[in-house]
Design a protein around this motif. Structure first.
Motif, mmCIF file in Angstrom:
data_model
loop_
_atom_site.group_PDB
_atom_site.id
_atom_site.type_symbol
_atom_site.label_atom_id
_atom_site.label_comp_id
_atom_site.label_asym_id
_atom_site.label_seq_id
_atom_site.Cartn_x
_atom_site.Cartn_y
_atom_site.Cartn_z
ATOM 1 N N TYR A 170 42.544 51.816 28.549
ATOM 2 C CA TYR A 170 41.164 52.205 28.872
ATOM 3 C C TYR A 170 41.093 52.838 30.253
ATOM 4 O O TYR A 170 41.896 52.542 31.126
ATOM 5 C CB TYR A 170 40.242 50.972 28.864
ATOM 6 C CG TYR A 170 40.207 50.268 27.539
ATOM 7 C CD1 TYR A 170 39.376 50.714 26.504
ATOM 8 C CD2 TYR A 170 41.027 49.167 27.293
ATOM 9 C CE1 TYR A 170 39.362 50.080 25.274
ATOM 10 C CE2 TYR A 170 41.022 48.530 26.060
ATOM 11 C CZ TYR A 170 40.179 48.993 25.055
ATOM 12 O OH TYR A 170 40.176 48.367 23.835
ATOM 13 N N GLU A 207 19.555 48.602 26.740
ATOM 14 C CA GLU A 207 20.053 48.376 25.380
ATOM 15 C C GLU A 207 19.604 47.016 24.888
ATOM 16 O O GLU A 207 19.637 46.035 25.635
ATOM 17 C CB GLU A 207 21.582 48.418 25.365
ATOM 18 C CG GLU A 207 22.156 49.790 25.582
ATOM 19 C CD GLU A 207 21.871 50.725 24.431
ATOM 20 O OE1 GLU A 207 22.261 50.403 23.301
ATOM 21 O OE2 GLU A 207 21.257 51.773 24.668
ATOM 22 N N TRP A 252 33.606 51.780 29.736
ATOM 23 C CA TRP A 252 34.980 51.966 29.267
ATOM 24 C C TRP A 252 35.091 53.249 28.453
ATOM 25 O O TRP A 252 34.217 53.578 27.688
ATOM 26 C CB TRP A 252 35.450 50.920 28.302
ATOM 27 C CG TRP A 252 35.006 49.529 28.357
ATOM 28 C CD1 TRP A 252 34.004 48.968 29.080
ATOM 29 C CD2 TRP A 252 35.596 48.478 27.612
ATOM 30 N NE1 TRP A 252 33.939 47.641 28.820
ATOM 31 C CE2 TRP A 252 34.893 47.315 27.923
ATOM 32 C CE3 TRP A 252 36.654 48.414 26.700
ATOM 33 C CZ2 TRP A 252 35.211 46.092 27.359
ATOM 34 C CZ3 TRP A 252 36.964 47.203 26.147
ATOM 35 C CH2 TRP A 252 36.256 46.055 26.483
ATOM 36 N N ARG A 282 19.814 51.335 31.968
ATOM 37 C CA ARG A 282 19.674 51.361 30.510
ATOM 38 C C ARG A 282 19.143 50.026 30.015
ATOM 39 O O ARG A 282 19.368 48.999 30.614
ATOM 40 C CB ARG A 282 21.024 51.671 29.861
ATOM 41 C CG ARG A 282 21.526 53.075 30.202
ATOM 42 C CD ARG A 282 22.932 53.312 29.726
ATOM 43 N NE ARG A 282 23.057 53.132 28.287
ATOM 44 C CZ ARG A 282 23.588 52.052 27.718
ATOM 45 N NH1 ARG A 282 24.045 51.061 28.447
ATOM 46 N NH2 ARG A 282 23.666 51.961 26.420
ATOM 47 N N THR A 310 36.155 61.275 23.189
ATOM 48 C CA THR A 310 34.956 60.445 23.326
ATOM 49 C C THR A 310 33.813 61.204 23.986
ATOM 50 O O THR A 310 34.000 62.308 24.494
ATOM 51 C CB THR A 310 35.298 59.152 24.123
ATOM 52 O OG1 THR A 310 34.140 58.322 24.168
ATOM 53 C CG2 THR A 310 35.739 59.456 25.540
ATOM 54 N N ILE A 311 32.619 60.566 23.948
ATOM 55 C CA ILE A 311 31.457 61.173 24.607
ATOM 56 C C ILE A 311 31.250 60.511 25.983
ATOM 57 O O ILE A 311 31.992 59.635 26.363
ATOM 58 C CB ILE A 311 30.182 61.032 23.743
ATOM 59 C CG1 ILE A 311 29.971 59.568 23.348
ATOM 60 C CG2 ILE A 311 30.268 61.920 22.518
ATOM 61 C CD1 ILE A 311 28.634 59.311 22.669
HETATM 62 C C1 LIG Z 1 36.078 48.476 23.094
HETATM 63 C C2 LIG Z 1 35.024 49.359 23.696
HETATM 64 C C3 LIG Z 1 35.267 50.703 23.792
HETATM 65 C C4 LIG Z 1 34.296 51.540 24.332
HETATM 66 N N1 LIG Z 1 34.573 52.866 24.420
HETATM 67 C C5 LIG Z 1 33.659 53.697 24.923
HETATM 68 C C6 LIG Z 1 33.936 55.085 25.003
HETATM 69 O O1 LIG Z 1 35.033 55.553 24.641
HETATM 70 N N2 LIG Z 1 32.987 55.887 25.510
HETATM 71 C C7 LIG Z 1 31.776 55.393 25.929
HETATM 72 O O2 LIG Z 1 30.932 56.174 26.374
HETATM 73 N N3 LIG Z 1 31.483 54.073 25.878
HETATM 74 C C8 LIG Z 1 32.389 53.210 25.385
HETATM 75 N N4 LIG Z 1 32.126 51.872 25.329
HETATM 76 C C9 LIG Z 1 30.820 51.338 25.799
HETATM 77 C C10 LIG Z 1 29.871 51.026 24.656
HETATM 78 O O3 LIG Z 1 29.386 52.225 24.087
HETATM 79 C C11 LIG Z 1 28.709 50.163 25.169
HETATM 80 O O4 LIG Z 1 29.221 48.929 25.591
HETATM 81 C C12 LIG Z 1 27.650 49.923 24.090
HETATM 82 O O5 LIG Z 1 26.945 51.104 23.844
HETATM 83 C C13 LIG Z 1 26.638 48.831 24.440
HETATM 84 O O6 LIG Z 1 25.963 49.138 25.631
HETATM 85 P P1 LIG Z 1 25.875 48.066 26.819
HETATM 86 O O7 LIG Z 1 27.311 47.763 27.211
HETATM 87 O O8 LIG Z 1 25.120 48.752 27.895
HETATM 88 O O9 LIG Z 1 25.161 46.867 26.297
HETATM 89 C C14 LIG Z 1 33.050 51.011 24.801
HETATM 90 C C15 LIG Z 1 32.838 49.636 24.718
HETATM 91 C C16 LIG Z 1 33.802 48.817 24.184
HETATM 92 C C17 LIG Z 1 33.565 47.323 24.115
#
Ligand SMILES: Cc1cc2nc3c(=O)[nH]c(=O)nc-3n(C[C@H](O)[C@H](O)[C@H](O)COP(=O)(O)O)c2cc1C
Length: 180
Positions: A150, A163, A119, A161, A70-71
């Motif tokens: 996770y 978003e 996450w 941020r 992941t990033i």
């Molecule tokens: C199931 C799930 C898995 C995610 N996995 C990653 C991840 O591996 N790496 C990461 O940088 N963000 C992860 N995220 C965060 C999302 O990228 C982030 O929630 C999305 O960009 C929307 O941004 P916000 O939560 O600030 O509204 C994850 C979110 C969810 C719900």
């Protein structure tokens, strides 16, 4: 529009992956862990095992491992701690959802306390021996039967941020898809 503290937190929480070099207070951490503990679970099985990683060397190694999948992994190095969300075998095929419910509850609780979190998914759908999940479990000493779903880096936010989301009316339908 109806508003209250819960609705506000749901709307305003944004993922945070840059953290200040400041600790999370024990009371705050406990409140976040409680939020995970009070999550819903399939058949009341309460499958969670939360492991709090504070050790600098372990965080560094987790960072190196998660770069494979992941990033935004640098958050693991920079956050004062990361909560690893393990799911016991009572959750059977629901382990991803069980981990997700707890992760989201904890992220919301973190926001409500002025903290930030995000996450990182580490589970391997095929549960392979050479996966990041397997290596991270080995590193953290998780028993074999527990699924590591996770990682949740947690700390004081060092970013804001903004978003946005798609329009609600574009994703809500009544009675039949498309509202025609
Ligand atoms: C199931 C799930 C898995 C995610 N996995 C990653 C991840 O591996 N790496 C990461 O940088 N963000 C992860 N995220 C965060 C999302 O990228 C982030 O929630 C999305 O960009 C929307 O941004 P916000 O939560 O600030 O509204 C994850 C979110 C969810 C719900």
């Amino acid at each position: 529009m109806i508003d209250n503290e819960v609705l506000k937190a749901i709307k305003e929480r944004r993922m945070v992956f840059k953290f200040k070099d400041e600790p999370v207070e024990e009371e705050e951490l406990n409140a976040v862990l409680q939020a995970g503990y009070w999550s819903e679970s399939f058949g009341d099985c309460e499958p969670w095992q939360f492991l709090v990683v504070e050790d600098r060397e372990l965080k560094q190694q987790l960072y190196e491992l998660t770069k494979r999948v992941t990033i935004y992994t640098a958050g693991i190095k920079n956050a004062p701690l990361t909560i690893a969300i393990g799911i016991t075998s009572c959750a059977t095929s629901h382990f991803i959802e069980e981990g997700a419910v707890a992760a989201h509850n904890m992220a919301l609780a973190a926001y409500s306390l002025g903290l930030g979190a995000y996450w990182l998914d580490v589970y391997d759908l095929e549960n392979r021996k050479d996966s990041v999940e397997a290596d991270a479990k080995k590193l953290l000493g998780f028993p074999k039967e527990i699924r590591l779903t996770y990682l949740l880096p947690l700390g004081k936010p060092d970013q804001k941020r903004n978003e946005t989301r798609a329009k609600l009316e574009d994703i809500v339908h009544y009675n039949r898809f498309g509202n025609e």
